[in-house]
Scaffold this motif. Structure first.
Motif, short mmCIF file in Angstrom:
data_model
loop_
_atom_site.label_atom_id
_atom_site.label_comp_id
_atom_site.label_asym_id
_atom_site.label_seq_id
_atom_site.Cartn_x
_atom_site.Cartn_y
_atom_site.Cartn_z
N UNK B 31 -1.91 -5.61 45.03
CA UNK B 31 -1.46 -4.91 43.83
C UNK B 31 -0.06 -5.45 43.57
N UNK B 32 0.56 -5.02 42.54
CA UNK B 32 1.89 -5.57 42.28
C UNK B 32 2.83 -5.06 43.35
N UNK B 33 3.34 -5.97 44.14
CA UNK B 33 4.33 -5.56 45.13
C UNK B 33 3.76 -5.23 46.50
N UNK B 34 2.47 -5.24 46.67
CA UNK B 34 1.99 -5.01 48.03
C UNK B 34 0.69 -5.75 48.24
N UNK B 35 0.48 -6.13 49.48
CA UNK B 35 -0.78 -6.78 49.83
C UNK B 35 -1.38 -6.01 50.99
N UNK B 36 -2.66 -6.11 51.10
CA UNK B 36 -3.31 -5.41 52.21
C UNK B 36 -4.43 -6.28 52.73
N UNK B 37 -4.65 -6.18 54.00
CA UNK B 37 -5.76 -6.93 54.57
C UNK B 37 -6.40 -6.09 55.66
N UNK B 38 -7.07 -6.77 56.57
CA UNK B 38 -7.78 -6.03 57.61
C UNK B 38 -6.84 -5.37 58.60
N UNK B 39 -5.64 -5.87 58.74
CA UNK B 39 -4.82 -5.40 59.86
C UNK B 39 -3.57 -4.67 59.43
N UNK B 40 -2.99 -5.08 58.30
CA UNK B 40 -1.72 -4.50 57.88
C UNK B 40 -1.71 -4.22 56.39
N UNK B 41 -0.93 -3.26 56.00
CA UNK B 41 -0.63 -3.09 54.58
C UNK B 41 0.83 -3.40 54.39
N UNK B 42 1.11 -4.49 53.70
CA UNK B 42 2.50 -4.88 53.52
C UNK B 42 2.95 -4.64 52.10
N UNK B 43 4.12 -4.10 51.94
CA UNK B 43 4.63 -3.91 50.58
C UNK B 43 6.05 -4.42 50.52
N UNK B 44 6.39 -5.03 49.41
CA UNK B 44 7.75 -5.52 49.23
C UNK B 44 8.44 -4.59 48.26
N UNK B 45 9.51 -3.99 48.73
CA UNK B 45 10.24 -3.08 47.86
C UNK B 45 11.69 -3.50 47.83
N UNK B 46 12.16 -3.77 46.66
CA UNK B 46 13.59 -4.06 46.48
C UNK B 46 14.10 -5.13 47.43
#
Lengths: 174, 157
Positions: B31-46
Motif C-alpha cells: 500500500x502507499x508507505x508500507x509493504x507486507x509479505x509472509x514474514x514482516x509488515x514494514x511501513x515507512x513513516x516520515x
C-alpha cells in the motif's frame, strides 16, 4: 391401613467440575441427577449463579410443574435457554454470547419428590480470550510432516529394494 | 548435448532463484508507505522504516510452510539431477528429479493460491500485489516446465 408418608432418600446431583469457553461463544452447562425413585411429575431443577468475587448468588433458572422459567431480568436475560430433557433427568441450560463478566460458579439443584435430600452441585465457568496460534508452530508442523513423509517414502523404497534383492539372492543360491 | 544440459540447469536455477526471492523479499502486497509479505509488515513513516512481525494466523503460516517446502524440494531436485546425471544408465529418464521439481511447483502454486484467497484477514483493503507475489506466480510455471523436461529427457552419452 395407615397412611405412610413416603420416606425420602438422598438424591445425587451431577454437573461438570469446570467449563471453559471463549468470549462470544456459547456453553452448555449440564446437570443431571440420580434418584432411587421413579421420576416424579413434580421434579424441579434450579440453577443459580455466583460471580467470582461476589458473596451471594442469584437464581437464574427454575423448572417446576413441567415448565421452564428462564432469567428475564438478571445478567443472563435473553441469553439463557433450557436445553435439558426432564424426562431423561437432564436439566441442562445453554448460555449464549459469553462475556468476561460471566466468570463464576453455577449451581444446579435438582429435586425429585419425595427425594429431596441432597447437595446441589456446582460448575465453575471460565471464559477465555481467543488463544492465538504461536508464530511458526503451524509452519514447522507442515514442513516437518511433509519432509518426514518424503523420508519415509524413500526409506520404504530402499527397504523394498533391499528385500527384493535379498529374495533374488536366496532364490539364485538355491 | 552439453548445451542442452546447460540450458536445463539454467532453467532450474532460474526457477530456484525466483522461489527464493519471492520467499524472502518483503513485497507481496504494497500500500502507499508500507509493504507486507509472509514474514514482516514494514511501513515507512516520515523517513524511518519500521517492521513488525506478521500476523500469526494459521493460513499465513501455511503459506510460509509451502513456500519453504517448494524451495527445499527445488534444491533437492537440483542435487538429484547431478546425482542421476552420473549414475543413470544410458537411455534412462530423470524421473526422480522431475518429480521433485514438479512437487516444488505444486507447493508454490498452493502457497500462492492460499495467499490470494485468504489474505483478506491480514491485508488492508487498498493494497495492491507487489513484485514478490508476481515472481511467485511466475516461478510456478517455470518450475513445472522444468520438471516436465526432466521427465521426458533421456540420458544420452
Amino acid at each position: 391401613m395407615a397412611l405412610e408418608t413416603p420416606q425420602s432418600e438422598a438424591i445425587w446431583v451431577y454437573t461438570g467440575w469446570e467449563r471453559h469457553a471463549l468470549v462470544g461463544s456459547e456453553v452448555r452447562l449440564s446437570c443431571s441427577f440420580f434418584s432411587w425413585r421413579w421420576l416424579s411429575d413434580d421434579v424441579t431443577f434450579s440453577w443459580s449463579y455466583k460471580p467470582d468475587n461476589a458473596r451471594s448468588s442469584i437464581s437464574i433458572f427454575h423448572y417446576a410443574g413441567g415448565q421452564p422459567y428462564v432469567d428475564n431480568k438478571g445478567p443472563f436475560r435473553d441469553r439463557l435457554e433450557f436445553v435439558g430433557n426432564p424426562q431423561k433427568r437432564d436439566g441442562s441450560i445453554l448460555i449464549r454470547n459469553l462475556d468476561y463478566n460471566d466468570n463464576g460458579t453455577f449451581t444446579c439443584d435438582a429435586k425429585n419428590p419425595p427425594d429431596i435430600v441432597g447437595r446441589p452441585s456446582s460448575v465453575k465457568l471460565l471464559v477465555f480470550d481467543k488463544v492465538p496460534v504461536r508464530a511458526g508452530v503451524i509452519t514447522g508442523a507442515i514442513i516437518g510432516s511433509v519432509l518426514g513423509l518424503v523420508i519415509l517414502i524413500v526409506a520404504i523404497y530402499f527397504l523394498m529394494r533391499f528385500l527384493v534383492a535379498r529374495r533374488v539372492l536366496n532364490l539364485s543360491v538355491r | 548435448m552439453l548445451l542442452l544440459l546447460l540450458g536445463i540447469v539454467l532453467l532450474h536455477i532460474a526457477a530456484l532463484v525466483l522461489l527464493c526471492v519471492s520467499t524472502i523479499v518483503s513485497t507481496w502486497v504494497e500500500t502507499s508507505g508500507s509493504t507486507a509479505d509472509l514474514w514482516l509488515n514494514c511501513s515507512t513513516t516520515n523517513g524511518g522504516s519500521h517492521c513488525d512481525p506478521a500476523n500469526t494466523s494459521e493460513w499465513i503460516q501455511a503459506v510460509q510452510a509451502t513456500m519453504i517446502l517448494s524451495v527445499v524440494f527445488s534444491v533437492i531436485s537440483l542435487f538429484l539431477f547431478f546425482c542421476q546425471l552420473f549414475t543413470l544408465q544410458k537411455g534412462g529418464r530423470f524421473f526422480l528429479t522431475g518429480i521433485f521439481q514438479i512437487l516444488a511447483s505444486l507447493f508454490v502454486m498452493s502457497g500462492v493460491t492460499i495467499y490470494t484467497v485468504k489474505n483478506a484477514d491480514w491485508v488492508p483493503e487498498a493494497a495492491s500485489y507487489g513484485y514478490a507475489y508476481i515472481l511467485a506466480w511466475v516461478a510456478f510455471p517455470i518450475a513445472l516446465i522444468s520438471g516436465f523436461i526432466y521427465i521426458i529427457l533421456r540420458k544420452r552419452e
